[in-house]
Design an enzyme around this catalytic site. Structure first.
Site, short mmCIF file in Angstrom:
data_model
loop_
_atom_site.label_atom_id
_atom_site.label_comp_id
_atom_site.label_asym_id
_atom_site.label_seq_id
_atom_site.Cartn_x
_atom_site.Cartn_y
_atom_site.Cartn_z
N ARG A 119 35.02 47.07 53.64
CA ARG A 119 34.21 47.55 52.51
C ARG A 119 34.11 49.08 52.59
O ARG A 119 33.09 49.64 52.97
CB ARG A 119 32.84 46.87 52.53
CG ARG A 119 32.94 45.37 52.54
CD ARG A 119 31.67 44.71 52.07
NE ARG A 119 31.71 44.52 50.61
CZ ARG A 119 30.70 44.01 49.92
NH1 ARG A 119 29.57 43.71 50.51
NH2 ARG A 119 30.81 43.83 48.62
N GLN A 124 37.94 49.52 47.39
CA GLN A 124 37.09 48.92 46.37
C GLN A 124 37.88 48.12 45.34
O GLN A 124 37.44 47.06 44.89
CB GLN A 124 36.26 50.00 45.67
CG GLN A 124 35.10 50.50 46.52
CD GLN A 124 34.27 51.54 45.79
OE1 GLN A 124 34.68 52.05 44.74
NE2 GLN A 124 33.12 51.87 46.33
N ASP A 127 38.61 44.57 46.61
CA ASP A 127 37.45 43.84 47.14
C ASP A 127 37.19 42.59 46.30
O ASP A 127 36.44 42.62 45.32
CB ASP A 127 36.24 44.77 47.14
CG ASP A 127 35.03 44.15 47.82
OD1 ASP A 127 35.07 42.95 48.14
OD2 ASP A 127 34.04 44.88 48.03
N SER A 130 33.49 41.31 46.01
CA SER A 130 32.68 41.97 44.99
C SER A 130 33.05 41.50 43.58
O SER A 130 32.18 41.27 42.75
CB SER A 130 32.83 43.49 45.09
OG SER A 130 32.20 43.98 46.26
N TYR A 224 25.82 45.22 54.00
CA TYR A 224 25.02 44.01 54.08
C TYR A 224 23.73 44.27 54.85
O TYR A 224 23.61 45.23 55.59
CB TYR A 224 25.80 42.88 54.77
CG TYR A 224 27.01 42.42 54.01
CD1 TYR A 224 26.88 41.68 52.84
CD2 TYR A 224 28.30 42.71 54.46
CE1 TYR A 224 27.99 41.24 52.14
CE2 TYR A 224 29.41 42.28 53.76
CZ TYR A 224 29.25 41.55 52.60
OH TYR A 224 30.35 41.12 51.91
#
Length: 375
Positions: A119, A124, A127, A130, A224
């Site tokens: 992450r 991105q 990902d 996500s 997280y």
């Protein structure tokens, strides 16, 4: 080099790993794209769509495959038919699939788990956690609105005023923020809570009220939250109870891949909610944020209807597949050089997502679980 797109066989899985509109991205890199018949049917993409995009429909696409794209981990019988040196890219929950990981190692298949993509900013666009959480968060808010037998928005009419619904969202990651945004767009009054300090500003940016419990924040690695002590969890539940009791709809989204979801809401807390109230537990499949929720089922707790999520992105297979397919295209592009699939294992993204390669398990926690500590 062939890229093979498999037809998902796991019950309830409606997504597909590649969509017709992105086939051209792979052929432009020099790949031949082969698709198993019916691979996209459940997501609304026909075989003719794939052929029009430049792919071939091949019942034996898995035979001699170079790179295999999938959503769910390949079944064991399929893995055992793969030639040595094949690469697979899919979700691969290593803690629950250790025997499959052992097979991938022994057959000398290179496997990448999309949930292990680091992450970091550069990753991105790859990902998948996500992108699928975005779909799940939207779906949760829509489910809550559908189950609640009253309006979400304020309505002022000649016959009187109908007040807006009060919605509480627990967890403000990608799924939680999308649930907040969707509930707000539908007109609800939304309050939300997350244990991470940075989340309060993100909640407010969506137009919701950030619940402040005046407790220690729990920032963890990779964006997280870290695990909380039982004392803190008990105090958090105590402080959240009045917010939940007053809510028309509660949406919970707190989960960390590979770990059991934290219990944020007890049965007793749900029993304090009013008649006709609704609870949507996105984390039901990984243990549940709400005590008593069941994945894939709707149950009654007190006066509330409790909906447990199960493979929620697959409930919106078209957009979920498009987003996931773009993640895979970006990942394959990263691992392509001079028209060939050539992953650079010195790259942080490639190394982080790789589970097995060349007869070895490269994901160290999984290697230790299967083979023990290095000597």
């Amino acid at each position: 080099m062939d890229v093979t797109v498999v037809r998902e066989t796991r019950e309830g899985e409606t997504r597909v790993a590649m969509v017709p509109e992105l086939v051209g991205k792979l052929t432009a890199l020099g790949y031949t794209v082969r698709v198993e018949p019916g691979a996209g049917d459940a997501a609304g993409f026909t075989d003719a769509d794939y052929e029009a995009a430049g792919a071939s429909i091949d019942p034996d696409a898995i035979t001699g495959a170079s790179v295999v794209l999938a959503v769910q981990p390949l079944p064991v019988d399929v893995v055992r038919r793969l030639p040595e040196g094949t690469t697979t890219i899919s979700f691969l929950p290593v803690n629950q699939q250790q025997s499959l990981v052992a097979d991938l190692r022994d057959i000398k298949v290179t496997s990448f788990a999309v949930e292990l993509v680091p992450r970091i900013s550069r990753a991105q666009s790859m990902d998948a956690l996500s992108s699928q959480a975005l779909v799940a968060g939207y779906r949760c808010a829509v489910v809550a609105a559908g189950l609640l037998r009253r309006f979400f928005p304020l309505n002022m009419t000649a016959a009187g005023t109908v007040p807006p619904a009060d919605v509480v969202v627990l967890g403000a990651g990608v799924a939680g923020l999308q649930a907040i945004a969707t509930a707000k767009r539908l007109g609800a009054v939304v309050k939300a809570y997350d244990v991470r300090a940075a989340a309060a500003e993100e909640i407010r940016s969506m137009g919701a009220q950030a619940i402040d419990l005046d407790l220690e924040t729990l920032e963890g690695a990779g964006g997280y939250a870290r695990e909380m002590t039982e004392d803190r969890a008990a105090r958090q539940r105590e402080l959240l109870t009045p917010y939940i009791a007053a809510a028309d709809a509660l949406i919970t989204t707190a989960a960390v891949p590979g770990r059991t979801a934290p219990v944020l809401v007890t049965r007793e807390m749900v029993e304090q909610m009013g008649p006709g109230s609704v609870v949507v537990d996105l984390a039901a499949e990984s243990g549940g944020n709400v005590e008593g929720s069941q994945p894939g089922e709707v149950v009654r707790i007190g006066r509330a209807t409790v909906w447990g999520g199960a493979n929620v992105p697959a409930q919106m297979p078209g957009p979920a597949s498009r987003l996931y397919a773009q993640n895979l295209v970006n990942l394959v592009t990263l691992m392509t050089a001079d028209g060939a699939f050539a992953p650079d294992f010195d790259d942080e993204i490639v190394a982080g997502a790789c589970v097995t390669h060349g007869g070895r398990i490269l994901h160290e926690p999984t290697r230790q679980a299967l083979e023990g500590p290095s000597q």
